[in-house]
Design a protein around this motif. Structure first.
Motif, mmCIF file in Angstrom:
data_model
loop_
_atom_site.group_PDB
_atom_site.id
_atom_site.type_symbol
_atom_site.label_atom_id
_atom_site.label_comp_id
_atom_site.label_asym_id
_atom_site.label_seq_id
_atom_site.Cartn_x
_atom_site.Cartn_y
_atom_site.Cartn_z
ATOM 1 N N TRP A 94 97.034 10.877 -24.023
ATOM 2 C CA TRP A 94 96.456 12.131 -23.540
ATOM 3 C C TRP A 94 96.872 12.379 -22.091
ATOM 4 O O TRP A 94 97.259 13.493 -21.732
ATOM 5 C CB TRP A 94 94.931 12.081 -23.674
ATOM 6 N N ALA A 95 96.810 11.335 -21.260
ATOM 7 C CA ALA A 95 97.199 11.478 -19.851
ATOM 8 C C ALA A 95 98.675 11.856 -19.736
ATOM 9 O O ALA A 95 99.043 12.716 -18.930
ATOM 10 C CB ALA A 95 96.915 10.182 -19.091
ATOM 11 N N ASP A 96 99.532 11.222 -20.531
ATOM 12 C CA ASP A 96 100.962 11.553 -20.511
ATOM 13 C C ASP A 96 101.201 13.010 -20.898
ATOM 14 O O ASP A 96 102.053 13.684 -20.331
ATOM 15 C CB ASP A 96 101.748 10.639 -21.467
ATOM 16 N N ASP A 97 100.422 13.496 -21.865
ATOM 17 C CA ASP A 97 100.600 14.861 -22.363
ATOM 18 C C ASP A 97 99.962 15.926 -21.470
ATOM 19 O O ASP A 97 100.466 17.046 -21.388
ATOM 20 C CB ASP A 97 100.003 15.001 -23.774
ATOM 21 N N TRP A 98 98.862 15.588 -20.816
ATOM 22 C CA TRP A 98 98.063 16.625 -20.177
ATOM 23 C C TRP A 98 97.834 16.489 -18.678
ATOM 24 O O TRP A 98 97.451 17.472 -18.035
ATOM 25 C CB TRP A 98 96.705 16.734 -20.873
ATOM 26 N N THR A 100 99.149 16.278 -15.037
ATOM 27 C CA THR A 100 100.393 16.552 -14.323
ATOM 28 C C THR A 100 100.529 15.630 -13.102
ATOM 29 O O THR A 100 99.518 15.158 -12.570
ATOM 30 C CB THR A 100 100.450 18.016 -13.841
ATOM 31 N N PRO A 101 101.754 15.408 -12.642
ATOM 32 C CA PRO A 101 101.953 14.614 -11.425
ATOM 33 C C PRO A 101 101.182 15.191 -10.217
ATOM 34 O O PRO A 101 100.674 14.445 -9.391
ATOM 35 C CB PRO A 101 103.458 14.656 -11.195
ATOM 36 N N GLU A 102 101.072 16.503 -10.175
ATOM 37 C CA GLU A 102 100.349 17.149 -9.078
ATOM 38 C C GLU A 102 98.864 16.774 -9.082
ATOM 39 O O GLU A 102 98.251 16.585 -8.037
ATOM 40 C CB GLU A 102 100.481 18.682 -9.131
ATOM 41 N N GLU A 103 98.294 16.647 -10.285
ATOM 42 C CA GLU A 103 96.884 16.286 -10.399
ATOM 43 C C GLU A 103 96.659 14.831 -9.951
ATOM 44 O O GLU A 103 95.613 14.519 -9.385
ATOM 45 C CB GLU A 103 96.400 16.434 -11.842
ATOM 46 N N VAL A 104 97.634 13.987 -10.195
ATOM 47 C CA VAL A 104 97.522 12.569 -9.796
ATOM 48 C C VAL A 104 97.573 12.453 -8.289
ATOM 49 O O VAL A 104 96.805 11.706 -7.686
ATOM 50 C CB VAL A 104 98.640 11.732 -10.453
ATOM 51 N N GLU A 105 98.468 13.209 -7.662
ATOM 52 C CA GLU A 105 98.626 13.152 -6.209
ATOM 53 C C GLU A 105 97.440 13.796 -5.506
ATOM 54 O O GLU A 105 97.146 13.483 -4.359
ATOM 55 C CB GLU A 105 99.939 13.811 -5.796
#
Length: 106
Positions: A94-98, A100-105
């Motif tokens: 789910w994390a891979d699919d939904w 985004t890198p921006e949300e992680v940063e």
């Protein structure tokens, strides 16, 4: 249905506790020493120790002591912990699919 809510809530309290998901994910690969997990995870040794004790008390993680010199202690998933594998893998998917890198940063 009245039985489900408290049990579901308890399960969510356990797996949503900070760092628990990453610790479980780390142990999916097999038994690990404390120092190995400490170097692989962005968590203090004190907090890692606290979470491992909690997971051991919940029956999710086994603490195995080997009488060698020096003493070797490894942590592994119990049968109960191993049963979380599909849940953790689904969250990863789910994390891979939904997520985004921006949300992680953030």
């Amino acid at each position: 249905m009245s039985e489900l809510c408290p049990r579901f809530e308890k399960a969510m309290q356990i797996i949503s506790k900070r760092w628990v998901g990453l610790i479980l994910f780390e142990l999916l690969d097999g038994p690990k020493r404390f120092s190995e997990m400490e170097s692989n995870l962005p968590v203090s040794g004190r907090l890692l120790s606290d979470r491992l004790k909690m997971l051991e008390q919940e029956g999710i993680v086994n603490r195995n002591i080997y009488s060698e010199f020096p003493v070797r202690i490894e942590y592994s998933l119990s049968k109960k912990g191993e049963s979380l594998r599909p849940v953790i893998e689904d969250i990863q998917k789910w994390a891979d699919d939904w997520v985004t890198p921006e949300e992680v940063e953030g």
